[in-house]
Design an enzyme around this catalytic site. Structure first.
Site: not given
Ligand code: AMP
Length: 273
Positions: A34, A183
């Protein structure tokens, strides 16, 4: 940093800005993945808004939405330290209404891979992202390539519904051993973390095969499955970047995706080739 809890506060804040807005939607429990999106937004925009909203409509009935990690205090500190301008953390009733028109993700690309394992998941994702984009009206919005299918469907929605934001795809961030940050990784014990390394290992094996000239999808998938043989594999797939099936890899236009379950935890990873 402004903390915005209602949609009215967000709209008023956004209307007070006369500069470019970067928007990073998240479900919280922030990690370096993030943070990389947030840093990019800060670099590229005058003002950056992060949202933290665990979206109930993208969880299946059998998936425990209430058990999604909640790290509010830590997230708040991270956002302040990085220097974002505003954090939007609404309650569910700020976002959803009793009667509302629904958005349905395109059938084919939303019912394969992740969507096959999690039917209607992408309807929920698009539904909330559309609302958040309409509320923030960002110049640029930041999404991780880690969720490749989600990124594709959001790009498709932005294009076909004529939304005025530029989607910025961001590279996958991994830990020092290669495990893609998520997460959900906090639920893995040490043994499971070691098992989980096989995801990125299978992608590395695939990329080595490709570099040595192998382009046949089935042959590469077979090699990957050998690496993943002790895991509960949900899918191993190689597709083009429009999420269409292919027999032979088209370099610079393909994605290798893998999903496994370790205990109760689903992990996904991919590589763009
Ligand atoms: P989330 O909180 O899981 O909904 O993720 C929020 C954003 O962070 C989304 O656009 C995900 O694709 C991105 N994201 C989550 N994990 C990663 C990671 N390891 N590398 C890059 N972006 C990520």
């Amino acid at each position: 940093m402004k903390i915005l809890k209602t949609t009215k506060e967000l709209i008023d804040y956004r209307k007070s800005l006369t500069c470019s807005i970067g928007f990073i939607p998240t479900m919280g429990a922030l990690h370096q993945g993030h943070i990389s999106l947030i840093r990019k937004s800060i670099e590229e925009n005058d003002s950056s808004i992060v949202s933290i909203f665990v979206n109930p409509t993208q969880f299946l009935v059998k998936e425990d939405f209430s058990k999604y990690p909640n790290r509010y205090e830590a997230d708040l500190r991270i956002c302040k330290l990085i220097g974002i301008d505003a954090l939007f953390i609404p309650n569910i009733d700020e976002i959803y209404f009793a009667n509302e028109p629904n958005i349905v993700a395109p059938m084919r690309q939303s019912y394969m891979l992740e969507g096959y394992q999690r039917p209607k998941h992408f309807d929920g994702v698009l539904r909330v992202i559309l609302k958040l984009l309409n509320l923030t009206k960002p110049t640029k919005s930041y999404f991780g390539k880690k969720d490749a299918q989600q990124l594709f469907l959001i790009q498709n929605m932005v294009k076909t519904l004529f939304l005025e934001t530029a989607i910025v795809p961001c590279e996958i961030i991994r830990d020092e051993n290669g495990l893609a940050l998520s997460s959900r990784n906090i639920y893995l014990n040490e043994k499971e973390k070691i098992k989980a390394l096989n995801l990125s290992k299978s992608l590395k094996v695939a990329s080595r095969e490709i570099m040595s000239g192998e382009l046949h999808v089935e042959k590469i998938k077979k090699r990957m499955r050998e690496v993943l043989k002790n895991l509960d594999v949900e899918y191993v797939e190689i597709i083009d970047r429009k999420f269409c099936k292919i027999e032979k890899i088209d370099l610079k236009n393909s994605i290798i995706l893998v999903a496994v379950k370790i205990g109760k935890i689903r992990l996904i990873d991919n590589m763009w080739i």
